[in-house]
Scaffold this motif. Structure first.
Motif, PDB file in Angstrom:
ATOM      1  N   ARG A 120       0.828  -1.210   0.000  1.00 51.11           N
ATOM      2  CA  ARG A 120       0.000   0.000   0.000  1.00 51.11           C
ATOM      3  C   ARG A 120       0.860   1.257   0.000  1.00 51.11           C
ATOM      4  NH1 ARG A 120      -4.059  -1.977   4.667  1.00 51.11           N
ATOM      5  NH2 ARG A 120      -4.827   0.164   4.714  1.00 51.11           N
ATOM      6  N   GLU A 123       2.404   1.689  -3.448  1.00 50.82           N
ATOM      7  CA  GLU A 123       1.385   2.205  -4.381  1.00 50.82           C
ATOM      8  C   GLU A 123       1.228   3.716  -4.264  1.00 50.82           C
ATOM      9  OE1 GLU A 123      -2.229   0.079  -3.507  1.00 50.82           O
ATOM     10  OE2 GLU A 123      -1.441  -1.811  -4.297  1.00 50.82           O
ATOM     11  N   LYS A 124       1.486   4.245  -3.077  1.00 51.05           N
ATOM     12  CA  LYS A 124       1.389   5.686  -2.840  1.00 51.05           C
ATOM     13  C   LYS A 124       2.703   6.408  -3.180  1.00 51.05           C
ATOM     14  CE  LYS A 124      -1.933   5.302   0.966  1.00 51.05           C
ATOM     15  NZ  LYS A 124      -3.016   6.092   0.384  1.00 51.05           N
TER      16      LYS A 124
END
Length: 185
Positions: A120, A123-124
């Motif tokens: 996550r 992904e950022k």
């Protein structure tokens, strides 16, 4: 009981025996770390309630690192939360940092969570970095974190990272406070 039912029961016990024998529990080093020394905490005292001390020393470590980075890093940001999940404790530039006192658990739920959080964060656009105070971590857990996308730093490497980021030798600072906050046994 030598019937087929007995053999299936024996097979279950053998399966668990093999599983238990293969399970590696990370042995915690008998050495006191810098944070324990600040409080005059011995391994014996800690052994009386490992879960409590691990949790509390972990939170103390997290807060020290967060506050130091808040004070010294112009590109500091609070940890990233998604719903109820705090996927990292703090951010410095593009480094999403999670702090740990020690990783002694290799349970699948914890390892899945670490992998999920790293994905996550990536992904950022962040580089997930885990800063662990102690070096006596469960090797399989460290390997899983690394394979899951974390750059893992332990012990001296953690202190080096913090010093590069903040200009402060946190290890020396803690050592200067040895027994200064001594607790009563």
């Amino acid at each position: 009981m030598n019937d087929p039912k007995s053999k299936s029961l024996e097979a279950i016990l053998q399966e668990y025996q093999q599983s238990f024998s293969a399970k590696l529990f990370g042995e915690e080093s008998a050495e006191e770390d810098d944070l324990m020394l600040v409080f005059g905490l011995t391994q014996g005292m800690k052994a009386e309630n490992k879960q409590y001390w691990g949790r509390e020393l972990g939170m103390c470590w997290q807060r020290l690192v967060q506050e130091l980075c808040r004070q010294k890093c112009a590109n500091f940001a609070e940890g990233i939360r998604e719903g109820k999940d705090e996927i990292c404790d703090l951010v410095i530039g593009n480094h999403a940092i999670d702090t740990k006192y020690r990783i002694g658990s290799g349970d699948s739920g914890t390892l899945k969570k670490f992998k999920n959080y790293a994905a996550r964060l990536q992904e950022k656009g962040y580089e997930p970095i885990m800063l662990i105070l102690r070096e006596d971590n469960l090797p399989s857990a460290i390997a899983a974190c690394t394979q899951g996308g974390w750059t893992v730093k332990t012990g001296a490497k953690t202190y080096e990272y913090i010093q590069q980021a903040t200009g402060v030798d946190l290890q020396a600072w803690l050592k200067q406070r040895r027994n200064q906050y001594r607790i009563s046994p």
